[in-house]
Design a protein around this motif. Structure first.
Motif, PDB file in Angstrom:
ATOM      1  N   LEU A   5      58.879  20.496  22.976  1.00 44.83           N
ATOM      2  CA  LEU A   5      59.132  21.685  23.780  1.00 44.83           C
ATOM      3  C   LEU A   5      60.329  22.442  23.196  1.00 44.83           C
ATOM      4  N   THR A   6      60.171  23.736  23.016  1.00 40.04           N
ATOM      5  CA  THR A   6      61.296  24.585  22.596  1.00 40.04           C
ATOM      6  C   THR A   6      61.581  25.575  23.715  1.00 40.04           C
ATOM      7  N   PHE A   7      62.809  25.568  24.194  1.00 33.17           N
ATOM      8  CA  PHE A   7      63.212  26.549  25.210  1.00 33.17           C
ATOM      9  C   PHE A   7      63.514  27.868  24.495  1.00 33.17           C
ATOM     10  N   LEU A   8      62.699  28.876  24.776  1.00 35.23           N
ATOM     11  CA  LEU A   8      62.875  30.179  24.119  1.00 35.23           C
ATOM     12  C   LEU A   8      63.849  31.051  24.896  1.00 35.23           C
ATOM     13  N   GLY A   9      63.852  30.881  26.209  1.00 31.61           N
ATOM     14  CA  GLY A   9      64.752  31.640  27.072  1.00 31.61           C
ATOM     15  C   GLY A   9      64.960  30.849  28.344  1.00 31.61           C
ATOM     16  N   CYS A  38      63.196  33.907  30.779  1.00 38.92           N
ATOM     17  CA  CYS A  38      62.624  32.566  30.818  1.00 38.92           C
ATOM     18  C   CYS A  38      61.260  32.417  30.122  1.00 38.92           C
ATOM     19  N   SER A  39      61.201  31.530  29.135  1.00 43.04           N
ATOM     20  CA  SER A  39      59.947  31.224  28.442  1.00 43.04           C
ATOM     21  C   SER A  39      60.150  29.952  27.627  1.00 43.04           C
ATOM     22  N   SER A  40      59.068  29.197  27.413  1.00 40.62           N
ATOM     23  CA  SER A  40      59.143  27.996  26.569  1.00 40.62           C
ATOM     24  C   SER A  40      57.876  27.874  25.753  1.00 40.62           C
ATOM     25  N   LEU A  41      57.985  27.154  24.641  1.00 34.69           N
ATOM     26  CA  LEU A  41      56.833  26.887  23.777  1.00 34.69           C
ATOM     27  C   LEU A  41      56.608  25.386  23.704  1.00 34.69           C
ATOM     28  N   LEU A  42      55.389  24.964  24.020  1.00 32.46           N
ATOM     29  CA  LEU A  42      55.043  23.541  23.931  1.00 32.46           C
ATOM     30  C   LEU A  42      54.104  23.338  22.752  1.00 32.46           C
ATOM     31  N   VAL A  44      51.606  20.708  21.124  1.00 34.09           N
ATOM     32  CA  VAL A  44      50.878  19.499  21.501  1.00 34.09           C
ATOM     33  C   VAL A  44      49.595  19.423  20.670  1.00 34.09           C
ATOM     34  N   ASP A  45      49.371  18.284  20.030  1.00 37.01           N
ATOM     35  CA  ASP A  45      48.199  18.073  19.164  1.00 37.01           C
ATOM     36  C   ASP A  45      48.036  19.212  18.149  1.00 37.01           C
ATOM     37  N   GLY A  46      49.126  19.684  17.604  1.00 35.36           N
ATOM     38  CA  GLY A  46      49.073  20.756  16.608  1.00 35.36           C
ATOM     39  C   GLY A  46      48.794  22.137  17.198  1.00 35.36           C
ATOM     40  N   LYS A  47      48.731  22.245  18.523  1.00 38.00           N
ATOM     41  CA  LYS A  47      48.479  23.541  19.178  1.00 38.00           C
ATOM     42  C   LYS A  47      49.774  24.059  19.791  1.00 38.00           C
ATOM     43  N   LYS A  48      49.848  25.390  19.924  1.00 37.28           N
ATOM     44  CA  LYS A  48      51.048  26.004  20.505  1.00 37.28           C
ATOM     45  C   LYS A  48      50.708  26.674  21.831  1.00 37.28           C
ATOM     46  N   ILE A  49      51.385  26.219  22.870  1.00 39.06           N
ATOM     47  CA  ILE A  49      51.150  26.759  24.212  1.00 39.06           C
ATOM     48  C   ILE A  49      52.439  27.437  24.689  1.00 39.06           C
ATOM     49  N   LEU A  50      52.303  28.719  25.044  1.00 42.49           N
ATOM     50  CA  LEU A  50      53.470  29.501  25.477  1.00 42.49           C
ATOM     51  C   LEU A  50      53.464  29.640  26.994  1.00 42.49           C
ATOM     52  N   PHE A  51      54.606  29.393  27.612  1.00 45.26           N
ATOM     53  CA  PHE A  51      54.752  29.616  29.048  1.00 45.26           C
ATOM     54  C   PHE A  51      55.412  30.978  29.244  1.00 45.26           C
ATOM     55  N   ASP A  52      54.650  31.927  29.785  1.00 46.17           N
ATOM     56  CA  ASP A  52      55.098  33.298  30.066  1.00 46.17           C
ATOM     57  C   ASP A  52      55.465  34.070  28.788  1.00 46.17           C
ATOM     58  N   CYS A  53      55.575  35.375  28.964  1.00 47.05           N
ATOM     59  CA  CYS A  53      55.814  36.251  27.811  1.00 47.05           C
ATOM     60  C   CYS A  53      56.665  37.427  28.286  1.00 47.05           C
ATOM     61  N   GLY A  54      57.937  37.160  28.479  1.00 43.70           N
ATOM     62  CA  GLY A  54      58.853  38.141  29.076  1.00 43.70           C
ATOM     63  C   GLY A  54      59.356  39.169  28.073  1.00 43.70           C
ATOM     64  N   PRO A  55      60.280  40.021  28.547  1.00 48.16           N
ATOM     65  CA  PRO A  55      60.751  41.147  27.736  1.00 48.16           C
ATOM     66  C   PRO A  55      61.492  40.751  26.463  1.00 48.16           C
TER      67      PRO A  55
END
Ligand SMILES: [Zn+2]
Ligand SMILES: [Zn+2]
Ligand SMILES: [Zn+2]
Length: 294
Positions: A5-9, A38-42, A44-55
């Motif tokens: 998990l990478t915390f982007l914001g 607020c946003s994070s990137l997960l 998992v299994d070589g895939k990238k899942i983004l939580f939200d897409c803020g300004p």
């Protein structure tokens, strides 16, 4: 395989520093006190899942070297969680580092679209805000012939249940209330992401048992807020579900310095006195990377 998990914001809707505020947190030299929306990137299994897409998505994608997103999971339609979507138009090109293969260049094959998931009401906010990205099937209606975000919106049926993203990764939605607005959190294996909530039903709390990492929205410690969890309220959930590690996000400048977080104490409802925040509960900060055991 472990997830990353990478915390982007990790900031509240205003971000920190806050425009026009000269408080000591907004003036802090510590990079951990600077919070994009607020946003994070997960991963998992070589895939990238983004939580939200803020300004702040553009800078977040540059900072984290994002060049493709397999799925976007939307929590709700507030601006600080969706306003960056126009910048998603770069992502299909970024996938090829801006050197498109010939068949794409010639238009023989279509550019890949990004799959996005949320409640219908959340997706409807996105459709309204980014109306030009969703031309009608007969090509009438407002649209633009230049570079557009290529998005496929998936309305999650209610009552919500497990669904799959990115070639088979199971996602369990978690329902909560952000004052009067229904929001979704998401659990993937032993990780859960839940932000912008004030209340949550017991049946939904049960979905959070057995976590390695819980990411939880928590605005501040010094006073309650009408639509966000305070430290006391967030710790009530943490004390109930006992994740191995908790990372708080969506903090305002009121939370104080990152370096001083463990000097804060919290209250348990119905219990006299105050308690230290355990060492496995921390403020996240922008750029923090966390490995999650499977
Ligand atoms: Zn928010
Ligand atoms: Zn401030
Ligand atoms: Zn919100």
């Amino acid at each position: 395989m472990a997830m990353k998990l990478t915390f982007l914001g990790t900031g509240t809707s205003t971000g920190v520093p806050t425009i026009g505020c000269g408080c000591e947190v907004c003036r802090s030299k510590d990079a951990r006190d600077k919070r994009l929306r607020c946003s994070s990137l997960l991963e998992v299994d070589g895939k990238k899942i983004l939580f939200d897409c803020g300004p702040d998505f553009r800078m977040q994608a540059i900072n984290a070297n994002i060049n493709w997103i397999d799925a976007i999971l939307l929590t709700h339609g507030h601006s600080d969680h969706v306003a960056g979507m126009d910048d998603l138009r770069t992502i299909p090109y970024a996938k090829y580092h801006w050197h498109l293969p010939e068949e794409l260049e010639k238009g023989e094959v279509e550019l890949p679209k990004i799959n996005m998931y949320g409640l219908k009401r959340t997706n409807d906010s996105v459709r309204k805000l980014f109306f030009y990205c969703f031309p009608k099937p007969d090509k009438t209606g407002p649209h633009y012939t230049g570079m557009l975000p290529l998005l496929t919106l998936h309305d999650l049926p209610e009552p919500v249940s497990v669904f799959k993203v990115a070639d088979g990764i199971s996602v369990l939605p978690i329902q909560a209330m952000h004052a009067y607005l229904p929001v979704l959190g998401y659990r993937i294996r032993n990780f859960a992401y839940l932000t912008d909530l004030k209340t949550i039903e017991e049946s939904e709390v049960e979905k959070l048992y057995g976590l390695d990492v819980l990411v939880l929205g928590m605005l501040r410690h010094n006073k309650p807020h009408g639509s966000h969890l305070s430290l006391d309220e967030a710790m009530e959930i943490v004390d109930k579900v006992k994740p191995k590690r908790t990372y708080f996000v969506h903090m305002s400048h009121d939370i104080g310095f990152h370096a001083d977080f463990h000097d804060l104490r919290y209250h348990k409802s119905g219990v006299v006195g105050d308690f230290p925040v355990p060492s496995n509960c921390n403020l996240a900060y922008d750029g923090l990377e966390v490995e999650i055991a499977d």
